[in-house]
Design an enzyme around this catalytic site. Structure first.
Site, mmCIF file in Angstrom:
data_model
loop_
_atom_site.group_PDB
_atom_site.id
_atom_site.type_symbol
_atom_site.label_atom_id
_atom_site.label_comp_id
_atom_site.label_asym_id
_atom_site.label_seq_id
_atom_site.Cartn_x
_atom_site.Cartn_y
_atom_site.Cartn_z
ATOM 1 N N GLU A 1 -2.639 8.521 -6.022
ATOM 2 C CA GLU A 1 -2.818 7.509 -7.220
ATOM 3 C C GLU A 1 -3.767 8.763 -7.601
ATOM 4 O O GLU A 1 -4.746 8.399 -7.539
ATOM 5 C CB GLU A 1 -2.888 6.489 -6.951
ATOM 6 C CG GLU A 1 -1.879 5.911 -6.608
ATOM 7 C CD GLU A 1 -1.788 4.281 -6.392
ATOM 8 O OE1 GLU A 1 -2.996 3.798 -6.557
ATOM 9 O OE2 GLU A 1 -0.821 3.422 -5.156
ATOM 10 N N ARG B 1 0.734 -1.227 -0.057
ATOM 11 C CA ARG B 1 0.045 -0.274 0.214
ATOM 12 C C ARG B 1 1.179 1.300 0.081
ATOM 13 O O ARG B 1 2.032 1.469 0.776
ATOM 14 C CB ARG B 1 -1.357 -0.161 1.393
ATOM 15 C CG ARG B 1 -2.346 -0.795 0.834
ATOM 16 C CD ARG B 1 -2.951 -0.408 0.195
ATOM 17 N NE ARG B 1 -4.497 -1.508 -0.098
ATOM 18 C CZ ARG B 1 -4.322 -2.801 -1.056
ATOM 19 N NH1 ARG B 1 -3.119 -2.597 -1.789
ATOM 20 N NH2 ARG B 1 -5.911 -2.717 -0.592
ATOM 21 N N HIS C 1 0.061 0.636 -10.026
ATOM 22 C CA HIS C 1 -1.096 0.070 -9.088
ATOM 23 C C HIS C 1 -1.481 -1.525 -9.989
ATOM 24 O O HIS C 1 -2.712 -1.750 -10.066
ATOM 25 C CB HIS C 1 -1.705 0.894 -8.486
ATOM 26 C CG HIS C 1 -2.337 -0.050 -7.662
ATOM 27 N ND1 HIS C 1 -3.146 0.851 -6.108
ATOM 28 C CD2 HIS C 1 -2.712 -1.293 -6.526
ATOM 29 C CE1 HIS C 1 -3.433 -0.262 -5.294
ATOM 30 N NE2 HIS C 1 -3.066 -1.265 -6.071
#
Length: 217
Positions: free
Chosen positions: A163, A134, A180
């Site tokens: 993000e 994370r 990601h």
């Protein structure tokens, strides 16, 4: 559902950070023939912080590459590590002795900015850091400073505090940044959608739930 896909990406990022795949690829695109001098798994003591589903899969895959040692840390007792040739360790031991550190933790109040200036300064010179867990677990500003100084030889991050990420890590040759993509395989995404649908049906029918999401922060 995404555990295997994330574990596979972790191994890929480890290898890329060890062998300079991203750097020599970028060099060739501008016409340079840059032969990067890397390291082998047999050179490395590897630390895994977090030993849940993904951490266990990463350790299983790593064992095939025969690193010097694999140190593992988790908030729960690591009974499962006994037969795998792994060494239960404190985070401090991992910071001070490992050549590569991979994070497999949830983002909680306790893990937010877990690794900052103090922790990075305690790590071995030339350490490599992988984060497919994370964003926010690593302080990105501190990581930039230590990558720029060379104390951290390389970092590979698939997750970021904000993000889409557009920060300074994208300008560093020794930082590998992916968008990601840990769960982004066809099998993983299909399993995620099927599992979610099945859980909704169990909820509607009043059946026991199998994959409730814990509350962190």
């Amino acid at each position: 559902a995404p555990s295997e896909a994330v574990a596979e990406l972790t191994i890929g990022l480890m290898i890329s950070s060890m062998r300079g795949i991203n750097q020599t690829n970028a060099a060739m695109k501008i016409g340079d023939w840059d032969r990067y001098m890397g390291v082998s798994f047999s050179d490395l003591n590897i630390g895994l912080i977090g030993f849940g589903r993904i951490g266990k899969l990463v350790a299983k895959h790593l064992s095939s590459f025969c690193p010097k040692s694999i140190l593992v840390n988790d908030v729960v007792e690591l009974k499962e590590s006994a037969g795998l040739g792994l060494t239960p360790s404190s985070k401090e031991q991992i910071y001070e002795t490992c050549d590569m550190i991979s994070l497999h933790l949830p983002l909680t109040a306790d893990t937010l900015n877990l690794i900052g200036d103090e922790e990075l300064s305690r790590m071995k010179d030339g350490v490599r850091i992988i984060n497919t867990a994370r964003g926010g677990i690593i302080n990105e500003d501190a990581l930039c400073r230590f990558l720029t100084s060379g104390h951290v030889a390389a970092a590979a991050l698939d997750t970021f505090s904000e993000e889409p990420y557009v920060g300074p890590l994208t300008g560093l040759a020794n930082a590998i940044n992916t968008a990601h993509i840990g769960a982004m395989t066809r099998a993983s995404r299909a399993d995620m959608e099927i599992s979610a649908t099945e859980e909704v049906l169990r909820f509607i029918e009043g059946a026991d739930l199998r994959s409730e999401i814990p509350t962190y922060i």
